[in-house]
Design a protein around this motif. Sequence first.
Motif, PDB file in Angstrom:
ATOM      1  N   LYS A 108       0.841  -1.206   0.000  1.00 14.63           N
ATOM      2  CA  LYS A 108       0.000   0.000   0.000  1.00 14.63           C
ATOM      3  C   LYS A 108       0.875   1.254   0.000  1.00 14.63           C
ATOM      4  O   LYS A 108       0.616   2.200  -0.751  1.00 14.63           O
ATOM      5  N   GLU A 109       1.916   1.281   0.826  1.00 17.63           N
ATOM      6  CA  GLU A 109       2.818   2.436   0.876  1.00 17.63           C
ATOM      7  C   GLU A 109       3.503   2.654  -0.473  1.00 17.63           C
ATOM      8  O   GLU A 109       3.615   3.786  -0.945  1.00 17.63           O
ATOM      9  N   ILE A 110       3.961   1.579  -1.089  1.00 15.78           N
ATOM     10  CA  ILE A 110       4.636   1.690  -2.394  1.00 15.78           C
ATOM     11  C   ILE A 110       3.648   2.191  -3.437  1.00 15.78           C
ATOM     12  O   ILE A 110       3.981   3.065  -4.256  1.00 15.78           O
ATOM     13  N   THR A 111       2.428   1.663  -3.408  1.00 17.21           N
ATOM     14  CA  THR A 111       1.403   2.101  -4.370  1.00 17.21           C
ATOM     15  C   THR A 111       1.082   3.577  -4.170  1.00 17.21           C
ATOM     16  O   THR A 111       1.000   4.345  -5.140  1.00 17.21           O
ATOM     17  N   ASP A 112       0.896   3.994  -2.903  1.00 16.12           N
ATOM     18  CA  ASP A 112       0.610   5.406  -2.620  1.00 16.12           C
ATOM     19  C   ASP A 112       1.763   6.298  -3.081  1.00 16.12           C
ATOM     20  O   ASP A 112       1.533   7.360  -3.684  1.00 16.12           O
ATOM     21  N   PHE A 113       2.996   5.880  -2.833  1.00 19.75           N
ATOM     22  CA  PHE A 113       4.155   6.657  -3.255  1.00 19.75           C
ATOM     23  C   PHE A 113       4.212   6.758  -4.775  1.00 19.75           C
ATOM     24  O   PHE A 113       4.481   7.825  -5.338  1.00 19.75           O
ATOM     25  N   SER A 114       3.930   5.646  -5.446  1.00 18.96           N
ATOM     26  CA  SER A 114       3.927   5.638  -6.911  1.00 18.96           C
ATOM     27  C   SER A 114       2.870   6.595  -7.454  1.00 18.96           C
ATOM     28  O   SER A 114       3.129   7.346  -8.407  1.00 18.96           O
ATOM     29  N   ASP A 115       1.677   6.568  -6.843  1.00 17.56           N
ATOM     30  CA  ASP A 115       0.617   7.483  -7.275  1.00 17.56           C
ATOM     31  C   ASP A 115       1.040   8.939  -7.083  1.00 17.56           C
ATOM     32  O   ASP A 115       0.799   9.795  -7.950  1.00 17.56           O
TER      33      ASP A 115
END
Length: 133
Positions: A108-115
């Motif tokens: 989730k953190e990686i996805t949020d950072f990517s977004d």
Amino acid sequence: MSANNNEPKESTAIVEISPQTDEMVETEMAGETDEIKRETKALIEALKRRAQTEADSAGTLTRETYLNAVRQAREAIEREKLISRDRLENSWTTMQEETEKNWHLLVKEITDFSDRLQDAAKAAWEVFNAPRS
């Protein structure tokens, strides 16, 4: 000169090992070290001697009382093994659940950072390409 606390303690008592105990330990503990086998054999012989002494001195106790005491001791040992195994299995399950939860949080953190990176890149591109007045 100080003694090394990590060295195994050597027993000075000489314990006579019966052929039955020797064969049983050698068969059941084939993959263990000689020291572990030797100590296990000594333990079994000590337990056998203690049990024989208790049986011989059970004159004041009835045989039934003695047998009940032996059964209770065996059951207590078996319960402890089951409790230990249950604790180990529960710990493993908890560790798996925590690992899975942490993995999902990391994803989730990686996805949020990517977004956020995509949004920042998009905003930078729009500012870069915006007409100048």
